[in-house]
Write a protein that holds these residues in place. Structure first.
Motif, PDB file in Angstrom:
ATOM      1  N   GLN A 279     -25.279  54.491   4.423  1.00 57.50           N
ATOM      2  CA  GLN A 279     -25.222  55.625   3.506  1.00 57.50           C
ATOM      3  C   GLN A 279     -23.922  55.612   2.718  1.00 57.50           C
ATOM      4  O   GLN A 279     -22.874  55.195   3.225  1.00 57.50           O
ATOM      5  CB  GLN A 279     -25.345  56.946   4.281  1.00 57.50           C
ATOM      6  N   LEU A 280     -23.992  56.079   1.480  1.00 56.87           N
ATOM      7  CA  LEU A 280     -22.799  56.164   0.648  1.00 56.87           C
ATOM      8  C   LEU A 280     -21.883  57.268   1.168  1.00 56.87           C
ATOM      9  O   LEU A 280     -22.343  58.336   1.580  1.00 56.87           O
ATOM     10  CB  LEU A 280     -23.179  56.459  -0.798  1.00 56.87           C
ATOM     11  N   LYS A 281     -20.582  56.981   1.133  1.00 54.17           N
ATOM     12  CA  LYS A 281     -19.580  57.944   1.575  1.00 54.17           C
ATOM     13  C   LYS A 281     -18.578  58.184   0.450  1.00 54.17           C
ATOM     14  O   LYS A 281     -18.336  57.302  -0.382  1.00 54.17           O
ATOM     15  CB  LYS A 281     -18.852  57.432   2.820  1.00 54.17           C
ATOM     16  N   GLU A 282     -18.000  59.368   0.451  1.00 54.83           N
ATOM     17  CA  GLU A 282     -17.025  59.705  -0.573  1.00 54.83           C
ATOM     18  C   GLU A 282     -15.876  58.696  -0.556  1.00 54.83           C
ATOM     19  O   GLU A 282     -15.386  58.296   0.496  1.00 54.83           O
ATOM     20  CB  GLU A 282     -16.478  61.113  -0.349  1.00 54.83           C
ATOM     21  N   ASN A 283     -15.478  58.285  -1.768  1.00 58.47           N
ATOM     22  CA  ASN A 283     -14.387  57.331  -2.003  1.00 58.47           C
ATOM     23  C   ASN A 283     -14.727  55.894  -1.633  1.00 58.47           C
ATOM     24  O   ASN A 283     -13.829  55.049  -1.584  1.00 58.47           O
ATOM     25  CB  ASN A 283     -13.083  57.771  -1.335  1.00 58.47           C
ATOM     26  N   MET A 284     -16.003  55.595  -1.376  1.00 56.87           N
ATOM     27  CA  MET A 284     -16.418  54.198  -1.497  1.00 56.87           C
ATOM     28  C   MET A 284     -16.297  53.833  -2.975  1.00 56.87           C
ATOM     29  O   MET A 284     -16.613  54.652  -3.850  1.00 56.87           O
ATOM     30  CB  MET A 284     -17.871  54.012  -1.046  1.00 56.87           C
ATOM     31  N   ALA A 285     -15.844  52.622  -3.255  1.00 51.50           N
ATOM     32  CA  ALA A 285     -15.689  52.179  -4.645  1.00 51.50           C
ATOM     33  C   ALA A 285     -16.603  50.987  -4.903  1.00 51.50           C
ATOM     34  O   ALA A 285     -16.685  50.064  -4.080  1.00 51.50           O
ATOM     35  CB  ALA A 285     -14.237  51.814  -4.939  1.00 51.50           C
ATOM     36  N   PHE A 286     -17.277  51.014  -6.053  1.00 54.16           N
ATOM     37  CA  PHE A 286     -18.242  49.980  -6.419  1.00 54.16           C
ATOM     38  C   PHE A 286     -18.073  49.580  -7.880  1.00 54.16           C
ATOM     39  O   PHE A 286     -17.488  50.321  -8.678  1.00 54.16           O
ATOM     40  CB  PHE A 286     -19.672  50.491  -6.237  1.00 54.16           C
ATOM     41  N   MET A 287     -18.635  48.430  -8.198  1.00 57.47           N
ATOM     42  CA  MET A 287     -18.931  48.063  -9.574  1.00 57.47           C
ATOM     43  C   MET A 287     -20.420  48.275  -9.803  1.00 57.47           C
ATOM     44  O   MET A 287     -21.239  47.733  -9.065  1.00 57.47           O
ATOM     45  CB  MET A 287     -18.602  46.596  -9.858  1.00 57.47           C
ATOM     46  N   ALA A 288     -20.761  49.092 -10.800  1.00 56.11           N
ATOM     47  CA  ALA A 288     -22.137  49.111 -11.287  1.00 56.11           C
ATOM     48  C   ALA A 288     -22.292  47.861 -12.143  1.00 56.11           C
ATOM     49  O   ALA A 288     -21.677  47.747 -13.205  1.00 56.11           O
ATOM     50  CB  ALA A 288     -22.400  50.366 -12.093  1.00 56.11           C
ATOM     51  N   ASP A 289     -23.064  46.906 -11.661  1.00 56.41           N
ATOM     52  CA  ASP A 289     -23.129  45.562 -12.246  1.00 56.41           C
ATOM     53  C   ASP A 289     -24.577  45.300 -12.653  1.00 56.41           C
ATOM     54  O   ASP A 289     -25.394  44.840 -11.860  1.00 56.41           O
ATOM     55  CB  ASP A 289     -22.645  44.556 -11.205  1.00 56.41           C
ATOM     56  N   THR A 290     -24.888  45.624 -13.904  1.00 56.26           N
ATOM     57  CA  THR A 290     -26.258  45.543 -14.410  1.00 56.26           C
ATOM     58  C   THR A 290     -26.429  44.244 -15.174  1.00 56.26           C
ATOM     59  O   THR A 290     -25.974  44.109 -16.310  1.00 56.26           O
ATOM     60  CB  THR A 290     -26.563  46.747 -15.319  1.00 56.26           C
ATOM     61  N   PHE A 291     -27.076  43.256 -14.538  1.00 57.99           N
ATOM     62  CA  PHE A 291     -27.248  41.939 -15.155  1.00 57.99           C
ATOM     63  C   PHE A 291     -28.706  41.729 -15.515  1.00 57.99           C
ATOM     64  O   PHE A 291     -29.607  42.013 -14.723  1.00 57.99           O
ATOM     65  CB  PHE A 291     -26.773  40.841 -14.199  1.00 57.99           C
TER      66      PHE A 291
END
Length: 387
Positions: free
Chosen positions: A341-353
């Motif tokens: 599950q996603l948690k607050e302050n997880m950091a990601f790149m939204a990477d739409t290829f």
């Protein structure tokens, strides 16, 4: 604005690892880094090896030790937040000089030092996938036949998944610099320039705006090469009427960024415009689906379904997000098999290829998960870009 992680936060990281060692009955934890993947050693010490490799060993009790090659001591002492530093041949550069006049330790010496002579019987490893054979062989010899080596990447990976306020601040500044570099490149680049010339524009701008360095070999390539999910700039010249992929990533205070945008000189053909707009639409949809408590696999399934519903399933390669931080791509990924599950302050790149037989493109922006959504780190030029 901070420019680096404070020393107190490095100490907190060591203490958290030691808590996990006690809970799991591990005697020590060993992480490894090289010049390309500096993440875990830098996360614990702020040392970034060059030419040589490096490690950090954290005992269950007592002080950690930064492990370096024979040449790096003055450089490491200038950078390292870990005060104990030891030189080992196992971390020398790949040309394997013998260094007959430099005194070095063995892993046996290190294990005796951190255990007060009792030895290390259960060693947890944090970097199995990049650990070189000289390090592994040295560890194995020092532990003997009865010693147990356990893969335990999860210890430091779980820590790195949740970013502190300081980490978030550094990532946001890295993205701000990347946006400025992208803006400068779009003003200066023109048909006939080589891909490498435009990379030069990006790097000049990054350093002028305060970047530590580039976060990865920034992408500038045109035409059919845009089909590549991974690539490097060449001496090919950029042409009017062909799609160009820019992925701009500065590093600041040890933390990476990336701003990915497809660009064209002139007007985009209608069919191409429809596809690029679709990519931007699903990219923005991803941000709408993000919030604390959502299952990561549910985001990935929605993302793929959106491709399928719009008739582009054959153009899907992966997606929609991967973790980011010290390295531009790090754990965790968001895939249809991602059972967390996603948690607050997880950091990601939204990477739409998006890929096709003639061209491809990527929209990319960093963000952090919040309680009721997400905070996107870059939004500049989130539109069809025609120069």
């Amino acid at each position: 604005m901070i420019k680096e992680i404070p020393e107190s936060e490095f100490q907190e990281r060591i203490e958290k690892i030691q808590e996990k060692l006690v809970e799991n009955n591990y005697d020590a934890y060993l992480v490894h880094s090289n010049e390309a993947d500096q993440a875990n050693v830098r996360y614990l010490s702020d040392h970034w090896p060059i030419f040589e490799t490096a490690g950090v060993i954290v005992p269950k009790e007592g002080e950690p030790i930064l492990l370096i090659g024979p040449e790096a001591e003055p450089f490491a002492r200038d950078r390292s937040k870990i005060k104990k530093i030891r030189k080992l041949l196992a971390y020398r550069e790949s040309a394997e000089p013998e260094y007959p006049d430099i005194e070095v330790c063995t892993f046996g010496d290190i294990f005796d030092e951190i255990s007060n002579g009792k030895g290390i019987h259960r060693l947890a490893l944090g970097d199995y996938t990049i650990l070189p054979m000289p390090v592994y062989d040295g560890v194995r010899e020092a532990m003997g036949d009865k010693g147990e080596i356990i893969r335990a990447e999860w210890i430091i990976a779980e820590m790195r998944m949740i970013k502190s306020e300081n980490e978030i601040a550094l990532m946001k500044e890295a993205h701000r610099i990347s946006e400025l570099a992208l803006e400068d490149a779009l003003k200066i680049m023109k048909p006939g320039m080589t891909e490498k010339e435009v990379v030069g524009i990006l790097y000049d701008s990054m350093y002028r705006h305060g970047a530590e360095c580039e976060a990865f070999p920034n992408y500038v390539f045109g035409g059919k090469k845009t089909r590549n999910a991974i690539g490097r700039a060449t001496y090919d010249k950029l042409k009017e009427g062909e799609l160009i992929q820019l992925c701009v990533g500065a590093r600041f205070g040890g933390y990476a960024s990336s701003v990915g945008r497809p660009v064209i000189f002139g007007k985009m053909p209608e069919e191409m415009r429809e596809k690029v707009q679709f990519g931007l639409d699903v990219h923005k949809k991803t941000f709408e689906w993000i919030r604390e408590g959502v299952a990561a696999k549910d985001i990935a399934i929605k993302f793929y379904d959106y491709y399928q519903e719009h008739g582009y399933a054959q153009n899907y390669l992966y997606g929609p997000c991967h973790g980011t931080g010290i390295i531009e791509v790090e754990r965790p990924w968001m895939e249809k098999t991602s059972d967390y599950q996603l948690k607050e302050n997880m950091a990601f790149m939204a990477d739409t290829f998006f890929t096709s037989s003639e061209y491809g493109f990527r929209w990319e922006d960093g963000f952090r998960v919040t309680e009721d959504g997400c905070e996107v780190f870059s939004s500049i030029f989130s539109e069809i870009i025609e120069l």
